[in-house]
Motif scaffolding. Structure first.
Motif, mmCIF file in Angstrom:
data_model
loop_
_atom_site.group_PDB
_atom_site.id
_atom_site.type_symbol
_atom_site.label_atom_id
_atom_site.label_comp_id
_atom_site.label_asym_id
_atom_site.label_seq_id
_atom_site.Cartn_x
_atom_site.Cartn_y
_atom_site.Cartn_z
ATOM 1 N N ALA A 161 0.837 -1.210 0.000
ATOM 2 C CA ALA A 161 0.000 0.000 0.000
ATOM 3 C C ALA A 161 0.867 1.254 0.000
ATOM 4 C CB ALA A 161 -0.921 -0.015 1.209
ATOM 5 N N LEU A 162 1.956 1.224 0.743
ATOM 6 C CA LEU A 162 2.859 2.375 0.791
ATOM 7 C C LEU A 162 3.456 2.665 -0.576
ATOM 8 C CD1 LEU A 162 4.468 4.493 2.430
ATOM 9 C CD2 LEU A 162 6.145 2.697 2.920
ATOM 10 N N THR A 163 3.828 1.630 -1.307
ATOM 11 C CA THR A 163 4.471 1.830 -2.607
ATOM 12 C C THR A 163 3.518 2.383 -3.651
ATOM 13 O OG1 THR A 163 4.013 -0.434 -3.394
ATOM 14 C CG2 THR A 163 6.054 -0.074 -2.140
ATOM 15 N N ARG A 164 2.222 2.281 -3.389
ATOM 16 C CA ARG A 164 1.250 2.788 -4.370
ATOM 17 C C ARG A 164 1.093 4.301 -4.313
ATOM 18 N NH1 ARG A 164 -2.893 -2.092 -3.001
ATOM 19 N NH2 ARG A 164 -2.050 -3.643 -4.465
ATOM 20 N N TRP A 165 1.607 4.896 -3.266
ATOM 21 C CA TRP A 165 1.526 6.355 -3.160
ATOM 22 C C TRP A 165 2.617 6.977 -4.039
ATOM 23 C CZ3 TRP A 165 -2.030 9.262 -0.450
ATOM 24 C CH2 TRP A 165 -2.889 8.549 0.402
#
Length: 232
Positions: A161-165
């Motif tokens: 989820a963090l990498t999708r930002w």
């Protein structure tokens, strides 16, 4: 008598009207560390009215105490809306209290904790995801293969989820808080199930600078450093 038990005895010896003064006097604040044992004792002895009053108080320590108590009762549907709100509170001690309270719930019912963190890790708010990660990655809760697998899954999902930002958003305080939690929680989860945990951890792509930072931070933790050395 353990500190928590002593605090429970002292709280029960007082009238509820005296609790606010007592909690304030023994909060440990101002100072680097709040009195967590007293907050947990409050969670054990407080009733719903006292919990509601504390969680809505502007005083950070009282709100922390109420939040720990609310988290411990999070299996009650009536507690969830407020607890979810507190997971992204502006006060970091209150946010941490959410995780502490959920861990108390996990001590009693891991299944109830599992349902909450599985829901929260998919939340749009990084601070709610952070609460899920911090709550589940507690060594005392990860003593079975199933529990460890849940923790690894939560770490993996929140990392993704963090990498999708977009990189332009990564400086936001909420994302920094999530990254910081992942910077140590992976090592807790992996240590609980080394074989599957190491496979998941070593499979993290490090092209993303935040993931590379998370990997590097976890590798500094002795519990993971020893495992990686053994596996080499």
């Amino acid at each position: 008598m353990k500190p928590r038990e002593r605090w429970c005895v002292e709280l029960r010896s007082l009238g509820p009207s005296e609790w606010t003064r007592f909690l304030g006097e023994h909060s440990g604040l101002p100072g680097p560390r709040a009195n967590t044992e007293l907050a947990i004792a409050f969670a054990e002895v407080a009733d719903w009215n006292q919990i509601s009053t504390a969680t809505n108080d502007s005083d950070e320590y009282l709100a922390m105490c109420g939040t720990v108590a609310l988290g411990a009762r999070a299996a009650d549907p009536g507690a969830m809306t407020k607890l979810h709100e507190l997971a992204s509170d502006s006060r970091w001690r209150v946010r941490e209290a959410v995780a502490i309270g959920l861990q108390l719930l996990g001590d009693v019912s891991f299944g109830a904790l599992e349902k909450i963190v599985e829901a929260w890790v998919d939340d749009h708010d990084p601070l709610v995801q952070r609460a899920a990660v911090a709550a589940i990655c507690e060594p005392r809760l990860l003593r079975t293969p199933h529990a460890a697998a849940v923790a690894i899954n939560i770490c993996a999902k929140s990392t993704t989820a963090l990498t999708r930002w977009p990189q332009s958003s990564r400086g936001a305080s909420s994302l920094r808080s999530l990254r910081q939690a992942l910077g140590y929680c992976w090592s807790v989860a992996v240590a609980a199930a080394p074989e599957s945990g190491l496979s998941a951890f070593q499979g993290l792509g490090q092209d993303d600078p935040d993931v590379a930072w998370i990997v590097a931070q976890n590798l500094r933790k002795k519990r993971l450093k020893d495992l990686v050395g053994t596996a080499s």
